[in-house]
Write an enzyme that holds these catalytic residues in place. Structure first.
Site, mmCIF file in Angstrom:
data_model
loop_
_atom_site.group_PDB
_atom_site.id
_atom_site.type_symbol
_atom_site.label_atom_id
_atom_site.label_comp_id
_atom_site.label_asym_id
_atom_site.label_seq_id
_atom_site.Cartn_x
_atom_site.Cartn_y
_atom_site.Cartn_z
ATOM 1 N N ASN A 6 0.750 -1.113 0.092
ATOM 2 C CA ASN A 6 -0.202 -0.058 0.029
ATOM 3 C C ASN A 6 0.890 1.253 -0.032
ATOM 4 O OD1 ASN A 6 -1.675 2.132 0.631
ATOM 5 N ND2 ASN A 6 -2.155 1.374 2.705
ATOM 6 N N TRP A 7 0.992 1.889 -1.204
ATOM 7 C CA TRP A 7 1.780 3.062 -1.329
ATOM 8 C C TRP A 7 1.269 4.386 -0.682
ATOM 9 C CZ3 TRP A 7 3.747 2.882 -7.078
ATOM 10 C CH2 TRP A 7 4.476 1.436 -7.285
ATOM 11 N N LYS A 8 -0.056 4.382 -0.367
ATOM 12 C CA LYS A 8 -0.615 5.541 0.357
ATOM 13 C C LYS A 8 -0.586 6.720 -0.368
ATOM 14 C CE LYS A 8 0.158 3.095 5.052
ATOM 15 N NZ LYS A 8 -0.055 3.347 6.267
ATOM 16 N N HIS A 80 -9.577 1.121 5.010
ATOM 17 C CA HIS A 80 -8.228 1.075 5.582
ATOM 18 C C HIS A 80 -8.579 2.205 6.839
ATOM 19 C CE1 HIS A 80 -4.208 2.336 6.663
ATOM 20 N NE2 HIS A 80 -3.685 1.198 5.966
ATOM 21 N N GLU A 82 -6.920 4.374 7.762
ATOM 22 C CA GLU A 82 -6.633 5.975 7.861
ATOM 23 C C GLU A 82 -8.017 6.398 7.066
ATOM 24 O OE1 GLU A 82 -2.961 5.306 5.519
ATOM 25 O OE2 GLU A 82 -1.778 5.076 7.470
ATOM 26 N N GLU A 146 -5.212 -5.247 10.605
ATOM 27 C CA GLU A 146 -4.414 -4.169 10.671
ATOM 28 C C GLU A 146 -4.642 -3.674 12.203
ATOM 29 O OE1 GLU A 146 -2.320 -2.850 6.811
ATOM 30 O OE2 GLU A 146 -4.094 -1.710 7.116
ATOM 31 N N GLY A 152 2.342 2.032 10.707
ATOM 32 C CA GLY A 152 3.390 3.025 10.572
ATOM 33 C C GLY A 152 4.036 3.726 11.816
ATOM 34 N N SER A 182 3.392 -2.244 10.214
ATOM 35 C CA SER A 182 4.872 -2.405 10.361
ATOM 36 C C SER A 182 5.402 -3.656 9.927
ATOM 37 C CB SER A 182 5.115 -1.810 11.611
ATOM 38 O OG SER A 182 4.914 -0.696 12.136
ATOM 39 N N GLY A 203 2.719 -1.278 4.362
ATOM 40 C CA GLY A 203 2.821 0.054 3.881
ATOM 41 C C GLY A 203 4.229 0.797 3.690
ATOM 42 N N GLY A 204 4.959 1.282 4.706
ATOM 43 C CA GLY A 204 6.234 1.916 4.495
ATOM 44 C C GLY A 204 7.035 1.172 3.762
#
Ligand code: PGA
Length: 222
Positions: A6-8, A80, A82, A146, A152, A182, A203-204
């Site tokens: 997930n590149w956000k 998600h 977010e 999640e 994150g 993470s 993610g990251g």
């Protein structure tokens, strides 16, 4: 085993370079909307980060399943944390988005997970039960567990916490369950070796070609 990146709201790596580095490894990438076409054209398995439930309509700022399918996008992440936390998405909306996307032919990764306060209050199962109650099993539906406190933050759920939550989720809904929060090249092996962990939503670490490829390789060997 699905490993999805997930590149956000980051531009992310060069799709061509990522494609070459991945070789035949199974993967999913979810770039920002403006990079979807580049990812599809590079031959990556591409998902959107969200999707509306209707085929079309006066819904400013939204993207419909047919618009995604016409680009060659194969699926979407829905719900998600977010989206829930910062953009007011509700269980009800998540249910509609999931149902609309599945009906149109997209694959869906629907995200669930408790906040730190909810976990500390002993409400994890109640929250998961509520978030899952609005979803129906479907051959193209995958759940991502999640925990919000692990996203994150560099704080990963322990393999035991992940395993417990995944087993609980599967007792409520028949679907593969990815772990997210993470996930990195360094902890992927331990998390992905849990019995009920069927993949990862990253993610990251998906923004870096080397770490994403490493996680995909670990996933494909399980
Ligand atoms: P993270 O994000 O890997 O950066 O914690 C996971 C996610 O939000 O899907």
């Amino acid at each position: 085993m699905t490993v999805a990146g997930n590149w956000k709201m980051f531009p992310g790596p060069d799709p061509q370079a990522l494609r070459v580095a991945l070789g035949d490894l199974p993967h999913v990438v979810a770039p920002p909307y403006t990079r979807l076409r580049d990812c599809v054209e590079a031959g990556l398995t591409t998902y959107a980060q969200n999707v509306h439930w209707a085929d079309e309509g006066a819904f400013t700022g939204e993207i419909s399943p047919p618009l995604l399918l016409s680009l060659g996008v194969e699926g979407a992440i829905v719900g998600h944390s977010e989206r829930r936390q910062y953009f007011g998405e509700t269980d009800d909306g998540v249910a509609k988005r999931t149902a609309g996307a599945l009906q149109a032919g997209l694959n869906v990764i629907a995200c669930v997970g408790e906040t730190e306060a909810e976990r500390e209050a002993g409400e994890t199962q109640e929250v998961l039960r509520r978030q899952l109650a609005v979803l129906d099993a479907h051959p193209r539906l995958v759940i991502a567990y999640e925990p919000v406190w692990a996203i994150g933050t560099g704080r990963t759920a322990t393999p035991e916490i992940a395993q417990d939550a995944h087993a609980f989720i599967k007792s409520l809904l028949d679907a593969p369950v990815l772990y997210g929060g993470s996930v990195k090249a360094e902890n992927a092996e331990e998390l992905l070796s849990q019995r009920d962990v069927d993949g990862a939503l990253v993610g990251g670490a998906s923004l870096d070609i080397e770490s994403f490829v490493t996680i995909c390789r670990i996933g494909s060997s399980r």
